[in-house]
Design a protein around this motif. Structure first.
Motif, PDB file in Angstrom:
ATOM      1  N   GLN A   5      73.419  38.804  39.535  1.00 55.43           N
ATOM      2  CA  GLN A   5      73.882  38.934  38.164  1.00 55.43           C
ATOM      3  C   GLN A   5      75.200  39.652  38.036  1.00 55.43           C
ATOM      4  OE1 GLN A   5      69.869  38.542  35.610  1.00 55.43           O
ATOM      5  NE2 GLN A   5      70.854  40.453  35.505  1.00 55.43           N
ATOM      6  N   ARG A  46      69.772  23.427  36.251  1.00 61.90           N
ATOM      7  CA  ARG A  46      68.513  23.046  36.899  1.00 61.90           C
ATOM      8  C   ARG A  46      68.836  22.219  38.128  1.00 61.90           C
ATOM      9  NH1 ARG A  46      63.149  21.325  36.706  1.00 61.90           N
ATOM     10  NH2 ARG A  46      62.876  19.137  37.166  1.00 61.90           N
ATOM     11  N   ARG A  66      61.852  23.157  34.247  1.00 63.15           N
ATOM     12  CA  ARG A  66      62.371  24.492  33.937  1.00 63.15           C
ATOM     13  C   ARG A  66      63.894  24.471  33.996  1.00 63.15           C
ATOM     14  NH1 ARG A  66      59.923  29.524  34.352  1.00 63.15           N
ATOM     15  NH2 ARG A  66      58.246  28.511  35.488  1.00 63.15           N
ATOM     16  N   TRP A  67      64.509  24.820  32.886  1.00 60.66           N
ATOM     17  CA  TRP A  67      65.967  24.931  32.788  1.00 60.66           C
ATOM     18  C   TRP A  67      66.306  26.395  32.568  1.00 60.66           C
ATOM     19  CZ3 TRP A  67      69.611  21.022  33.190  1.00 60.66           C
ATOM     20  CH2 TRP A  67      69.096  19.728  33.290  1.00 60.66           C
ATOM     21  N   PHE A  68      67.408  26.836  33.148  1.00 62.05           N
ATOM     22  CA  PHE A  68      67.905  28.185  32.924  1.00 62.05           C
ATOM     23  C   PHE A  68      69.084  28.051  31.971  1.00 62.05           C
ATOM     24  CE2 PHE A  68      65.601  28.244  36.853  1.00 62.05           C
ATOM     25  CZ  PHE A  68      64.832  29.380  36.710  1.00 62.05           C
ATOM     26  N   TYR A 113      72.046  29.596  29.694  1.00 62.51           N
ATOM     27  CA  TYR A 113      72.963  30.727  29.725  1.00 62.51           C
ATOM     28  C   TYR A 113      73.787  30.797  28.446  1.00 62.51           C
ATOM     29  CZ  TYR A 113      72.174  31.175  34.746  1.00 62.51           C
ATOM     30  OH  TYR A 113      71.607  31.368  35.975  1.00 62.51           O
ATOM     31  N   TRP A 140      70.819  35.073  30.339  1.00 68.36           N
ATOM     32  CA  TRP A 140      70.100  33.808  30.505  1.00 68.36           C
ATOM     33  C   TRP A 140      68.629  33.943  30.177  1.00 68.36           C
ATOM     34  CZ3 TRP A 140      66.126  33.631  34.005  1.00 68.36           C
ATOM     35  CH2 TRP A 140      66.099  34.626  34.985  1.00 68.36           C
ATOM     36  N   PRO A 172      64.884  31.480  30.852  1.00 69.02           N
ATOM     37  CA  PRO A 172      64.287  30.242  31.370  1.00 69.02           C
ATOM     38  C   PRO A 172      63.597  29.496  30.227  1.00 69.02           C
ATOM     39  CG  PRO A 172      62.895  32.109  31.927  1.00 69.02           C
ATOM     40  CD  PRO A 172      64.118  32.663  31.230  1.00 69.02           C
TER      41      PRO A 172
END
Length: 170
Positions: A27, A69, A97-99, A101, A114, A116
């Motif tokens: 991060q 993803r 599952r998408w992250f 941001y 971010w 999930p």
């Protein structure tokens, strides 16, 4: 070399490797907190982010919304609602599952947070208090490649030593 010694060397190399060169560098520097609320209807994700706390007085401005993803990254516009709140909406092509941001600009540097989001049929709402951080610098791809090759060579050599030590003890 004895198998136990080879395992000790392998363990020491693993501990010495502070971050995997092939993965996200982390991060980065923490600059505050952001509340992220993701509302999903089918494959459409609507994200609202509110900057809660800052470690410095700089006010961020919107950059973009991103969804990541499996090596795929999608972008959408991000707009500023007021001094602390931002929103964006994007469609993703598939379930899973998408992250997602929230990407902001903090003067000259980017900052992000971010959340999930699980994309499936129907609708859902997710909320998270997340770190707002300045992303770590990406390593040069040549450095990643050389580091990866060296890591594989060392692991292959250690595996060879373990196999030969095992054969020698029988």
């Amino acid at each position: 070399m004895q198998p136990a010694a080879a395992l000790v060397v392998l363990g020491a190399l693993t501990l010495a490797q502070t971050s995997a060169l092939a993965h996200d560098p982390g991060q980065g520097e923490d600059v505050g907190q952001v509340r992220l609320v993701a509302v999903r209807r089918g494959t459409t994700i609507h994200l609202v982010g509110e900057v809660l706390a800052r470690n410095d007085p700089v006010r961020p401005s919107p950059r973009r919304l991103a969804a990541r993803r499996a090596g795929q990254t999608l972008y959408a516009p991000l707009r500023q609602l007021d001094a602390r709140r931002f929103e964006g909406r994007l469609d993703v092509p598939e379930a899973g599952r998408w992250f997602v941001y929230l990407e902001l600009s903090d003067g000259a540097r980017p900052v992000e947070g971010w959340i999930p989001v699980i994309v499936d049929a129907g609708a859902a709402r997710q909320e998270k208090i997340a770190a707002l951080y300045a992303p770590g610098m990406q390593r040069d791809s040549a450095v990643k490649t050389v580091g990866g090759v060296l890591l594989y060579v060392v692991c292959t050599g250690l595996l060879g030593l373990i196999i030969s030590a095992f054969r020698g003890s029988h």
